[in-house]
Write an enzyme that holds these catalytic residues in place. Structure first.
Site, PDB file in Angstrom:
ATOM      1  N   GLU A  85      40.659  46.820  43.203  1.00 19.60           N
ATOM      2  CA  GLU A  85      41.186  46.069  44.351  1.00 19.60           C
ATOM      3  C   GLU A  85      42.668  45.766  44.150  1.00 19.60           C
ATOM      4  O   GLU A  85      43.071  45.198  43.127  1.00 19.60           O
ATOM      5  CB  GLU A  85      40.380  44.784  44.578  1.00 19.60           C
ATOM      6  CG  GLU A  85      40.749  44.104  45.874  1.00 19.60           C
ATOM      7  CD  GLU A  85      39.734  43.058  46.311  1.00 19.60           C
ATOM      8  OE1 GLU A  85      40.138  42.131  47.036  1.00 19.60           O
ATOM      9  OE2 GLU A  85      38.534  43.181  45.948  1.00 19.60           O
ATOM     10  N   ASP A 295      28.277  43.046  30.932  1.00 20.19           N
ATOM     11  CA  ASP A 295      27.453  43.409  32.087  1.00 20.19           C
ATOM     12  C   ASP A 295      27.842  42.564  33.297  1.00 20.19           C
ATOM     13  O   ASP A 295      27.381  41.428  33.444  1.00 20.19           O
ATOM     14  CB  ASP A 295      25.975  43.211  31.733  1.00 20.19           C
ATOM     15  CG  ASP A 295      25.031  43.707  32.810  1.00 20.19           C
ATOM     16  OD1 ASP A 295      25.486  43.979  33.943  1.00 20.19           O
ATOM     17  OD2 ASP A 295      23.822  43.826  32.525  1.00 20.19           O
ATOM     18  N   HIS A 392      48.079  40.521  50.372  1.00 20.78           N
ATOM     19  CA  HIS A 392      47.087  41.567  50.118  1.00 20.78           C
ATOM     20  C   HIS A 392      47.557  42.908  50.671  1.00 20.78           C
ATOM     21  O   HIS A 392      47.456  43.943  49.997  1.00 20.78           O
ATOM     22  CB  HIS A 392      45.738  41.180  50.737  1.00 20.78           C
ATOM     23  CG  HIS A 392      44.696  42.233  50.568  1.00 20.78           C
ATOM     24  ND1 HIS A 392      44.034  42.434  49.372  1.00 20.78           N
ATOM     25  CD2 HIS A 392      44.199  43.151  51.429  1.00 20.78           C
ATOM     26  CE1 HIS A 392      43.173  43.426  49.502  1.00 20.78           C
ATOM     27  NE2 HIS A 392      43.252  43.881  50.748  1.00 20.78           N
TER      28      HIS A 392
END
Length: 437
Positions: A85, A295, A392
């Site tokens: 991202e 994990d 963003h």
């Protein structure tokens, strides 16, 4: 029409790729080349990757980045982050730099116990199963003595066994709740091995228990498995400063703090907001979890269950203003390890631990909580000031330009142009078309 395949796992890697290309990638003549392009030239390293899972065909690369300037409990860190991202590393870095000048992050581990359950059916007397459990409990502990020998030597092992009656919710349903301390190991394999042995001993002993024989009602184990919900493995992280210290050339500190606290209160109240709010937190946590070979799916499951622990789903972060002091904090359940699994196998994971100055599991918990808090601070700060899209989309611009096959020179001109112009796929496309005449 595609046909089922047998013995696929026994085929060589080249044979697997050939089969896949012939059956599912007929319309892509470059498929074989693409898969092989990502093979590592170091054959021993490639073999290591091949052995991580079954039916490996290639490697799927994700960016390995660094977010510097994290001051945590007075110690400076650079956080390795693996994510696709665009804005995650930039946002974390910005938050780290912001709080570096305001005292940094404080973090502490509250508790470290992990857990698992032996789920079983029992349709007899509640008193009988309670009496049997108390009688057999020492034998259950004894049965895992060899399994927990090494863990005990390091100070860990089985902590407690409890009988939980859920028959009022599901007819005949009980479970043995086991808590463990696994120290620097995540401990999944250790816990599952112990639980399966406990289950085996439990059933064996039940067959010889007199009360069960008289009534022909024996406990029957359904399954034994650890839980990824670890509310007793908890870490706290926070930042705080005087509201005046939040003042920047663009924002008044007091107004910003009030708006920020309100945004957190909304995320606590409205689940639709909370889901996205917490997803942003996990952008930071998962990136470091991935970099350290842990994990992330287990962490995600446990964290989101914790967010819903009060019978509704709410914010994982909290904020307040008291006596002109702004405080922002988070509590997360995190079961992670610094030994075992990929932590000692993957070369980049080993490098990540070196970058983090070789933390133990408790220290890694603190780092992860700080990463989540920083990510959330950056996101909420943007939301209540400029809006989330401005920062963003600036970071996303490079992805758009690559999709549009922009040259190096075109990228440089586009980056300069979009400093003062809104970014979107169509605006970038229009810019390149004009540039190209």
């Amino acid at each position: 029409m595609n046909q089922p395949v047998s013995g696929f796992s026994k085929k060589s890697k080249d044979e697997k790729i050939e089969w896949l290309a012939e059956n599912y990638l007929q319309n892509n003549p470059d498929s074989v080349q693409i898969l092989k392009k990502y093979w590592n030239e170091d054959t021993s390293l490639q073999q290591l990757h091949d052995d991580f899972i079954e039916n490996t065909l290639s490697n799927y690369y994700m960016p390995f980045g660094i977010a510097p300037n994290f001051l945590i409990n007075g110690k400076l860190f650079a956080l390795p982050m693996v994510t696709e991202e665009s804005s995650v590393v930039a946002a974390a870095s910005n938050a780290a730099k912001f709080w570096l000048e305001r005292g940094g992050f404080k973090a502490e581990v509250i508790s470290t116990e992990k857990n698992g359950q032996v789920h079983f059916n029992f349709y007899g007397s509640e008193k009988d199963i309670e009496n049997f459990f108390e009688e057999v409990k020492p034998k259950l502990r004894l049965s895992i003595q060899s399994l927990e020998k090494n863990m005990k030597a390091r100070g860990g092992g089985l902590v407690k066994l409890s009988l939980i009656d859920k028959s009022h919710i599901l007819d005949g349903y009980y479970y043995i709740h086991a808590t463990f301390e696994t120290l620097d190991a995540m401990g999944a394999n250790f816990i599952n091995s112990c639980l399966e042995q406990i289950a085996h001993t439990f059933e064996d002993e039940a067959r010889n228990y007199e009360s069960f024989q008289k009534k022909d009602s024996y406990p029957e184990v359904v399954m034994s498995i650890l839980s990824n919900y670890v509310p007793e493995c908890l870490v706290h992280a926070e930042v705080s400063c005087n509201v005046e210290e939040l003042t920047t050339k663009h924002n008044d500190g007091k107004q910003f703090a009030q708006k920020f606290v309100r945004a957190i209160e909304i995320a606590k109240t409205e689940s639709r907001r909370a889901v996205t709010h917490n997803k942003g937190i996990m952008n930071g946590v998962d990136a470091v979890v991935l970099a350290t070979g842990n994990d992330f799916r287990a962490v995600e499951a446990g964290v989101h269950a914790y967010a819903a622990r009060n019978s509704y789903y709410g914010s994982l972060t909290h904020a307040k203003i008291e006596d002109d002091i702004f405080t922002f904090w988070i509590e997360l359940p995190l079961a992670v390890g610094t030994v075992g699994g990929l932590t000692s196998l993957h070369p980049l994971t080993k490098l990540a631990f070196e970058i983090l100055q070789k933390p133990n599991a408790k220290e890694l918990m603190k780092i992860l909580a700080v990463a989540g808090l920083a990510q959330n601070f950056a996101a909420v700060r943007s939301l209540v000031t400029t809006g989330i899209q401005k920062g963003h989309m600036k970071m996303h611009l490079m992805n758009i330009l690559n999709q549009l096959h922009a040259s190096k020179e075109e990228k440089e001109k586009a980056m300069e142009y979009f400093i003062t112009n809104p970014v979107s796929h169509s605006s970038a496309d229009d810019f390149l078309k004009k540039l190209r005449g």
